[in-house]
Each structure stands twice: as C-alpha cells, then as structure tokens.
Design a protein around this motif. Structure first.
Motif, mmCIF file in Angstrom:
data_model
loop_
_atom_site.group_PDB
_atom_site.id
_atom_site.type_symbol
_atom_site.label_atom_id
_atom_site.label_comp_id
_atom_site.label_asym_id
_atom_site.label_seq_id
_atom_site.Cartn_x
_atom_site.Cartn_y
_atom_site.Cartn_z
ATOM 1 N N PRO A 153 0.817 -1.220 0.000
ATOM 2 C CA PRO A 153 0.000 0.000 0.000
ATOM 3 C C PRO A 153 0.843 1.259 0.000
ATOM 4 C CG PRO A 153 -0.783 -1.542 1.641
ATOM 5 C CD PRO A 153 0.495 -2.099 1.125
ATOM 6 N N SER A 154 1.910 1.237 0.780
ATOM 7 C CA SER A 154 2.795 2.392 0.821
ATOM 8 C C SER A 154 3.420 2.624 -0.552
ATOM 9 C CB SER A 154 3.869 2.147 1.879
ATOM 10 O OG SER A 154 4.692 3.248 1.978
ATOM 11 N N THR A 160 -5.296 2.127 -3.826
ATOM 12 C CA THR A 160 -4.529 2.091 -2.573
ATOM 13 C C THR A 160 -5.442 1.852 -1.396
ATOM 14 O OG1 THR A 160 -3.533 4.040 -3.526
ATOM 15 C CG2 THR A 160 -2.645 3.300 -1.433
ATOM 16 N N LYS A 161 -6.574 2.564 -1.414
ATOM 17 C CA LYS A 161 -7.484 2.467 -0.285
ATOM 18 C C LYS A 161 -7.987 1.033 -0.154
ATOM 19 C CE LYS A 161 -11.110 5.088 1.922
ATOM 20 N NZ LYS A 161 -12.163 4.038 1.957
ATOM 21 N N GLN A 204 -6.487 -1.675 -1.154
ATOM 22 C CA GLN A 204 -5.393 -2.516 -0.668
ATOM 23 C C GLN A 204 -5.239 -2.382 0.838
ATOM 24 O OE1 GLN A 204 -2.789 -4.468 -2.161
ATOM 25 N NE2 GLN A 204 -4.318 -4.681 -3.768
ATOM 26 N N ARG A 205 -5.291 -1.146 1.295
ATOM 27 C CA ARG A 205 -5.110 -0.918 2.727
ATOM 28 C C ARG A 205 -6.238 -1.563 3.526
ATOM 29 N NH1 ARG A 205 -1.212 3.273 3.365
ATOM 30 N NH2 ARG A 205 -1.640 3.426 5.576
ATOM 31 N N LEU A 257 -5.131 -2.230 7.342
ATOM 32 C CA LEU A 257 -4.223 -1.199 7.875
ATOM 33 C C LEU A 257 -4.996 0.076 8.208
ATOM 34 C CD1 LEU A 257 -1.255 -1.783 5.471
ATOM 35 C CD2 LEU A 257 -1.193 -2.073 7.935
#
Lengths: 706, 334
Positions: free
Chosen positions: A631-632, A697-698, A700-701, A706
């Motif tokens: 994600p990062s 990304t969201k 994935q997080r 996370l």
C-alpha cells in the motif's frame, strides 16, 4: 470424506475465479495489440467531432471578449502590484549589499542563534560570490511581496472560514483543487489576465501559495478550546474582542506554520514564473539551460536552494514557542550538542562563546544606556510611561540594537563612503571548472558510446513501442479500458466522468499528443520503480545510507523543477529520451521515500517470526516485508505519477513531445485556446490516474486491515 | 508564551515596515526589453540596451521571453516596451500589427497596412535562412544536387528517433513559425523535423554530427558563427514566394509547391519593434530617436558572434569590446 471433497471443489473453483480477471486483461491486451497491427495510421477522433467541437476557437473568442471587457480592471490591479514590486525591487537593488546582509542576518541571529546566523551569512554571501546578487534580490522582492499579500489575504479568508461553517464548506473544494493543480497551471491564466513580468508572477504566486495559510489559520482558530472562549465571554468580552484578544493570539503558532509553508511554495513558483517573464534567479537558470551552461545553471539552482533552506530554518526558528537565545539552554553554539565529548569541538566553540558574551554585553549596555536616557526624557512628562518604555526596550534589546546597526550602515553608506554593489573580486564561482569537467567527459568516446547505447536501448525497446502502441490503438479501446478501470476502482459515477473527460481530450483534437504524454509518463514511472525500489530497500537496511538519502531527497524536492533538465542535458543532449530521464530524476523521490517507509513500518514481529522459521533475509524481504509494504508503494506510485505529469510541461525545453509541447507552442504563437486545451488535457489525465490509483490504494489498505 | 510570539511577529512587522518606508526613488526613464532567444538577436539587443543604459541614462529591465506571436502581443499590450531583431518572413502572423512602411537606407523595403499597435524600424542586419548539409557529404556523394535528391539519401540521414525517415535538425523554437514539417510534407521530402527547443541544443547536435563526420540536414541562418568552423552547403530551397491563405484564420491552407511554406525564407531586413504609446511618451523621446537612427551592420554582428560562439565571451563582454573599439555608434545617438 464429503466434506473434504467439498472444500477441494470450492478451492479449485476459487482458483478458477482468481484466473478470470487476469485472463480477461490478458485477452484484452492481445486484442489491443491485434488492433494496433490492424490500424494503418495513428488513431484520431472522427473529423465531424473535432470539427464541430472547436474548443480552441471558443477560448480565443472568449479571450477577445474578456480583452475588451475585463482586462481593463485586471490590468489596473496588475499595474498597482507592479508599482509595489518596482518600489521593493529598487529598494533591494539600490541598497548597499552590507545593509541587505545585515537586514537578513540580524533577525536570524535573534531567533535562530549563531548557527542560523552562519547559514544566513553564508547564503547571502554566496549569492554575491557567484555573481547572482541582483537576481537574488529580484527573486527576494518577488517572493517577499507575494508572501506578504498572500498572508494578508489568506489570514482574512482563514478567519472567515473559522467563523462561518458555510463559508468553510464552500472554500474547501476550491482549496482541494488548488493543491492538486501543478504549479505551472497558475501561470497561464495569470499571463492572460495580468500580462507579462513581475506583477502577474506575484499574483499567480499569491493564489498558488495561499491554501496553507487559509487552512492553518482556520484550523488554529477552531482549535482554541471552547472553555477559553466561554471564560472570555463570561468576563464580558464582545465577539470581536474574543476573536482578536483570544482566538487569533492562541492561533498564532498555527498561523506561523502556515506562513512558513507559504514561503516555501512562493519560492518554488516565483522561480518558475520566469516562463511568464519574471526576472530573478529562475530567469538566470533558464538562460543557462538554454545555453547548455551547466555550471552556471547549477550555481543558480544552488542559490535558490540556499534561499529556501534559509527561509525554512528561519520560519521554524521564529515560530518556535520559547525564545532559545543560546544563553544557558545549550553548551554549543554551532556544533551538535552531543559533540561536547570531543576536545576539538570544545576548542572551536570556546571563542564563539567569548564572542557571544562580549557582543551581548556591549549591546545590552548600549541599549540600557539608551533606554535609560529615553526613560529620563519621557519621565519629565509621565513617570509611568517612562518606566514602561524602558522595560520594553530592555526586553527587546536585539530588535533595537538591530535597528541601530541598520541605521548605522545607512548613515555610513550615504555620508561617509558609498559601499555600492557586491565586490567582484570576492568570487567563489566554479562554473567554468564544472563546465570544463563536463565537457571533457562528454567528448570522451567511451562515454559517448555508453550514453548512446543507453539512449538507443530505451528508445527502441521502450519508448517507441509504447508510443506506437498507445497512438495507434483505436481511441475507443483506450477510453473503454480507462473507463472500466475507473469503474472497478472508484465507482460508476467516476467512470462516467472519466468517459466525458477523455472524450473532451479527443474532441479537442489532441488525442495523439495526449497518448504520447501518457506513454512517457508511464515509462518514466516504470523506470522510477525499477531504480527507486532497490534504493529504498537498501536505505531501509542501512541507517547511514538512509540519512544521506534523506538529505539528498530534501534538497531534490526544494530545487525548482526545471533544474533537473541540467544534468540530463549535460550528459545526454536534447531529445525525447532526455525528457524521459529528467522526468525520472524529478519524480523518483516519493518512490524511494515510501519504499523506506513501507518497509520500516512492517512491524519487527513479522520479520522475527519469519526469521525464527528459518527464512533468509531475502525470503523475509520478498515474502513478508514487501507484500506488507505494497500500500505504501502504491502511494508512492501515485505521487510519482503526479510529479511525472507536472514535469511534462517543462520537458519540451529539452526535446520532450506531447501535450507539454502543445502548451509551449500555443503560448509562443499566442494561441491561448490551444495552450489551454493541452494544459487541461495534462491535468485531466493526471486527475483520472490519480483517482484510480488512490482508490486502489485504499482498497489494498482495507484488505490488509491497515 | 504567546505574548512573546506576538511580540516577535510585531518585531518582524516593525522591521519590514521600516524596510518599506525607507524605499528609494523610482527610476523615471525605465524600459522593459525582451531579450531575443538566439545569439545574433541577443547581440543586437545588447547593442541597443547598452546605448540606452550607458549613453542615454535609461534603466532597462531585461525579460526572457520566447520570440513569436506571444511576444508581439505582449508589446502591443504594453507589457514589454521593445524587442529586437525580428525577421519579417518569420513574423508572418504578426506583421498585421504594423502600419508603416519599413525603411532601409532611405528606401522602402516593405509596406504594411495593419492596426498600428506596434511600430518597427530596421536594425541594419540583413538575414538569410536555408537548410544545410555538410560539405563532406556533398563531396562524398556527387550525385546529390539539392533538395530534390534528399529522399534518395534518406537512409543516411535516419536516426534512432526518426526510424525509417531522415532527420532534419529543424528550427528549434516553435514560436519562430518555421513550419519545417509542413514544408517537408508539401515538398514530398520523407524527413522528420526534430525541434530541439533552443539554438544551442541545435548547434550542439549539429556540431556533434559534424565532428563524427555523419551526414545530417540542419536548419540555420546567416550571419552565424557555425559557418566559421564548419563547411556547410545550402540545399537550395525554391526562392521565397508568399502565400496569402496560409494563416490561422484560414486553418493554414497552403498554396502547394513553390509557395510559402514550401519555399525558402525571404531576404530579411530585420527590425526592432516597440509599443508606440510608450515610445511617444516625452521621457522616451531619446529612445525613439535612437531606434530610428540605429544602423547595425552584418560584419560587426558577425565579428561579435565569433567572439561569443567560438571564444566563449558573454554577449555583454563582446558588445562592450566592440563599443570600446569603434565610434560608429556615435552617429546613432540623438
């Protein structure tokens, strides 16, 4: 028995399902490649669409209308700002250099101590010693005035935001949009409405650098605890008294933070504003780039960097809550405090301490005498005022002694000897040496062979195939694919928006250019990953490497972004490959940063567990840490893409193609519609990809919890 | 705690207002000039600026601005007061702003009937442009006779970036309105024009190719210092012939072969151009008189070009050197 069969059937079905999406993507890819081989020429929108959607002509007609009706007013504003700018510029240029140095140095000494003092002294002297004093003053004037104006307007807007929820709600989307826009975008309308030169540069910078001050003023005022306000109201304060006596003073630290950010943003844009005719360091760097004078360009860039560091450190020192005059709070003035175990460090610091004590003694004595005299004079009329003034002067002896010194310099300059401009003989310039070094390298046959083969490899195997693929691929396929992606990642509404935005680009007849831009962005991002991720991994394992990295990355983000054209030009000359390389250099920091962040965020427990199960370092990295850092990394991808898009606007300077070149051509031919369409095109592409990758990304997080 | 912060801000305010109030006097004789983006034009500009600053007591702000229609409009709008050495055959879309005949040696070299938003006077420099190939290429290929033969040799001119097409190191700046690709297309030359962004990038590319003795086709103009070091041969584009329909309003309708842009550039009587309203102000009378009288010569510019291009002097140094060495310029002063 039945139970196990069930699960195995379930899992195989699951496997099968897992294959569907990649399968479809793969099939679509094959289909698209087939389509590319089918098409004989680059894909363009149907002529009847582009002919009837004459955005360019509409903009140019609109421009004529505005020219006749609005421009009178905008030009009046510009003329007023220009007068102010000329006044400040004349003052800075006509004052003796000693006066300017003292003017910058004294407040730095007062707020930041000797350490900051040395930095400012070196920075200001450096401008003179590389022969860029006048340009530095012009940049300073542009920046000073735009910061002043944005702070005044920004604080007022921020107060309104804090007082009215409705105003804040209306303001917020505007602020969001302002922060996403690449800096360059502000320059085109500024030139259109306010003309060319310093005034439009200041006005564009003002608008560009205002969001942080508005946000932080609003935040600061809203953060004042309700109890405090109620207490003040209970003591009978009116609303305006609460605002000016309680809320704003309590919000000051937050406001100062906003000022600091505003200064940094203003500096970045003021340098870039050379494209609309602003003078200063940016203009020097640009001229050097145009003449391929590498040394001069690097020195100009270094001046900007020093200016940025100076103001940043000064802003931080000035907004610190307590006064840290190095009287008793620290042992060392210049070196890190932990070095007091080294005798040499103590030796270096000792004279500094004596000097400081002596200077402080002399100045405080003079000020004491001065305040005593004032006290005596005022006391003749009113004893209380006299004592108050004496106390005030004694408490601010730095300020008063500063003013004395400045007045002294003015008196010396105008009545004793003219100090004049910075002495030419004080020269620290190494531009000729740099230029000679680069030249000796670039005529080296081995070097030429190496750069040539890199260039040929990238162009033949990456750039040309992807360019061809994207430009020859029928537009409906590309649009369909992007719409599907935004539908899957964001939602139906955004998918419709995407379709419209892409149709706009096509209808403006800049589809081919847009695809070339997209292709160079994609390739530079890909290469950013290939280069940046390994660096990030190395940095996450070595603390020292990481520290060096941080310093370099900080510096890289402070430099104005067309500075990155210099090293590339130096070694690779002009062309689309060089444009690609400059983009990579500019856009790589977030990837490195976020790789380090992602890897070091992975809790040590995971790696401990992995190691205890006998995983090697490589296994731990590839199987445990890396997947958790994804994600990062995607966040880094997002930032890198945005920066790569921003860079597309300056790469035409060294041979970049696509929408950036359209913007340049439009501006040079005074075809505002064309420049605007291409500029909007870049922003739209960036926006679509930004939204898709943020949403991804969201997801994935969320999936990783996370 | 906050009190001290407030007082600090107060201190900063005092210092800054102190700064503003002690501001010096504004310069009355102040002009803004756009510096040209090629070496010859820079020299012409610096000659004018040094006269205005050193002899007539003006203060001139020099602005970097790409030449082209945008610059003409900036001058018409009064954002920039003057610019130097415009080449008329490049200023095809801009000359509609002129409304006075252009004189050279007392004779009219061109008539204009436009809006009169901009005024212009000849600089004295006469320019010529063409496409050139190196002499060693012509020597090695005796059957190369000019632009008609370019397609036969296009493989030799091809590069990585242009693929199967030949490469023209084209006009570097979009705003110069060279229409290189359009010209190649109309004339049926299967070459791709590469726009490198700046004069120096164009020269670096050409010089590199010359040093490696590769065949290359480049756009260039005279007077230029590149011809001093390198032997180049023009490919003989058909002589200039204007085409009235080739304008933005007509959607760039070309007139076909033999006519602009499928022809050479004209012999250019270059001109300095300025905003009439600014120049007619009483404090700028001397500047106007100077521009009317200025008559710079190709020989002098060529000498300075060599000093800048080959000997590495800055434009300012070269112009100062010339100014110290001669008194010719005395005649241009009002």
């Amino acid at each position: 028995m039945a139970f196990t069969q069930d699960t195995s059937a379930f899992s195989s079905k699951n496997n099968y399902q897992n294959l569907i999406i990649p399968g479809i993507i793969f099939a679509a890819l094959l289909f698209s490649i087939w389509l590319v081989f089918q098409s004989e020429d680059v894909s363009e929108f149907p002529v009847f669409v582009t002919d009837s959607f004459t955005f360019t002509a509409w903009v140019n007609q609109g421009e004529d209308f505005l020219k006749d009706n609005i421009k009178v007013y905008t030009r009046a504003v510009a003329a007023y700002v220009k007068e102010l700018y000329w006044m400040l510029e004349d003052f800075l240029l006509d004052s003796s250099w000693v006066f300017i140095v003292a003017l910058l140095l004294i407040p730095s000494l007062a707020f930041g101590g000797i350490k900051l003092g040395f930095l400012v002294l070196f920075g200001t002297m450096y401008w003179g010693m590389v022969g860029l004093w006048d340009s530095a003053m012009e940049t300073l004037a542009l920046m000073g005035l735009s910061v002043f104006l944005s702070v005044v307007v920004g604080v007022i807007l921020g107060i309104f935001c804090a007082l009215s929820d409705r105003f804040e709600r209306n303001m917020k989307p505007a602020l969001d949009v302002m922060q996403v826009m690449p800096a360059f975008v502000y320059l085109i309308p500024a030139m259109f409405f306010f003309g060319i030169g310093g005034a439009p540069a200041i006005l564009a910078t003002m608008i560009y650098s205002m969001p942080p001050i508005i946000r932080l003023t609003n935040l600061g005022i809203r953060q004042v605890p309700n109890e405090t306000i109620e207490t003040a109201t209970a003591f009978g304060s009116t609303k305006s008294q609460v605002l000016f006596k309680v809320q704003i003073p309590l919000a000051l630290p937050s406001i100062m933070m906003g000022v600091n950010q505003t200064i940094m943003m203003a500096l970045a844009l003021v340098v870039l504003a050379t494209f609309i005719g602003a003078q200063g360091l940016g203009s020097d760097i640009w001229v050097s780039i145009k003449k391929l004078e590498v040394g001069a360009a690097l020195e100009g860039g270094f001046c900007v960097l020093l200016m940025a560091i100076m103001f940043d450190r000064f802003g931080k020192a000035a907004s610190r809550e307590t006064v840290t005059l190095p009287v008793d709070s620290q042992k060392f003035y210049l070196l890190p405090q932990t070095w007091d175990i080294y005798p040499l460090a103590r030796q270096i610091e000792k004279p500094l301490m004596y000097i400081h004590i002596a200077v402080a003694f002399i100045f405080s004595s003079i000020i004491r005498i001065f305040s005593f005299v004032i006290n005596l004079v005022v006391s003749l009329f009113n004893k209380d005022y006299g004592r108050l003034i004496e106390q005030f002067i004694n408490a601010h002896y730095f300020m008063f002694s500063g003013i004395f010194i400045l007045l002294g310099i003015i008196y010396y300059d105008s009545n004793i000897t003219t100090i004049g401009s910075f002495p030419d003989s004080w020269n620290l310039s190494i531009r000729d040496e740099i230029a000679a070094g680069v030249k000796s390298l670039t005529v080296n046959p081995t070097f030429i062979e190496i750069t040539r083969s890199i260039r040929a490899t990238v162009v033949i195997y990456l750039l040309r195939p992807l360019d061809t693929y994207l430009t020859y691929l029928p537009y409906w396929f590309t649009i369909g694919a992007l719409v599907l992606m935004s539908w899957k990642a964001v939602g139906l509404r955004f998918a419709i928006v995407t379709a419209f935005l892409l149709a706009f680009i096509g209808a403006c007849n800049i589809w081919t250019e847009a695809m070339i831009t997209l292709s160079s962005v994609l390739i530079s991002v890909l290469l950013c990953f290939v280069i940046g991720v390994p660096i990030g991994i190395m940095a996450s394992y070595s603390k020292r490497f990481q520290n060096i990295n941080e310093v370099i990355l900080d510096a890289m983000q402070t430099l104005p972004y067309f500075c990155y054209l210099v090293p590339v030009l130096m070694f690779f000359g002009g062309g689309s490959f060089s444009a690609l390389l400059a983009t990579i250099i500019y856009a790589i920091p977030p990837i490195i940063r976020l790789t380090v962040l992602g890897l070091s965020q992975v809790s040590t427990t995971y790696s401990e567990v992995s190691r205890s199960f006998g995983g090697s370092t490589l296994q731990t990295l590839s199987k445990i840490k890396f997947p958790l850092a994804v994600p990062s990394l995607v966040m880094g991808f997002n930032q890198t893409v945005m920066m790569a898009f921003a860079m597309q606007i300056v790469t035409p300077l060294i041979g970049g193609k696509g929408l950036g070149l359209e913007v340049f051509n439009g501006l040079a031919r005074s075809d505002t519609g064309r420049a605007l369409a291409a500029g909007i095109g870049i922003c739209l592409l960036a926006m679509i990809i930004d939204r898709i990758s943020l949403a991804y990304t969201k997801k994935q997080r969320d999936a990783l919890g996370l | 705690m906050n009190k001290s912060l407030f007082l600090k801000t107060f201190t900063a305010l005092i210092l800054s207002s102190f700064l503003v109030f002690s501001a010096g006097t504004a310069h009355a004789k102040r002009l803004t000039a756009a510096v040209a983006d090629w070496t010859g034009g820079e020299i012409t500009c610096q000659v004018a600026v040094s006269m205005l600053e050193q002899e007539l007591g003006y203060r001139v702000d020099r602005i970097e601005f790409a030449s082209g229609t945008g610059l003409w409009e900036a001058i018409a709008a009064g954002d920039i007061d003057f610019a130097c050495e415009s080449w008329p055959s490049y200023a095809e879309a801009d000359d509609v702003m002129l409304n006075e005949p252009l004189y050279y040696d007392g004779e009219v070299v061109q008539e204009y009937s436009g809006t009169g938003e901009v005024m212009a006077f000849t600089t004295g420099i006469i320019g010529a442009s063409d496409y050139y190939v190196p002499k060693y290429f012509v020597d090695a290929n005796p059957d190369f006779n000019g632009w008609e033969d370019l397609n036969k040799f296009k493989d030799q001119f091809a590069t990585v970036e242009t693929g199967s097409k030949g490469r023209l190191i084209g006009c570097p700046v979009a705003g110069w309105n060279c229409h290189d690709q359009k010209r190649l297309d109309i004339m049926g030359i299967d070459f791709e024009a590469v726009e490198l962004g700046t004069e120096v990038a164009l020269l670096a590319e050409a010089q590199g190719s010359y040093d490696r003795q590769e065949p290359f086709l480049m756009y260039l103009w005279e007077p230029h210092f590149f011809f001093g070091k390198n032997e180049m041969v023009g490919i003989g584009l058909p002589p200039h012939q204007a085409c009235d329909s080739f304008t933005e309003a007509n959607n760039w309708q070309d007139c076909g072969m033999g006519s602009w842009p499928a022809s050479n550039w004209a012999k250019d009587y270059t001109m300095n151009y300025m905003n009439p309203a600014t120049m007619q102000k009483p404090e700028n009378a001397e500047a106007l008189a100077f521009f009317k009288k200025m008559k710079f010569a190709n020989v002098d510019q060529a000498k300075m070009l060599v000093r800048v291009g080959d000997d590495g002097l800055s434009v300012e140094e070269a112009v100062q050197e010339w100014k110290d060495s001669t008194n010719d310029w005395q005649a241009w002063l009002p």
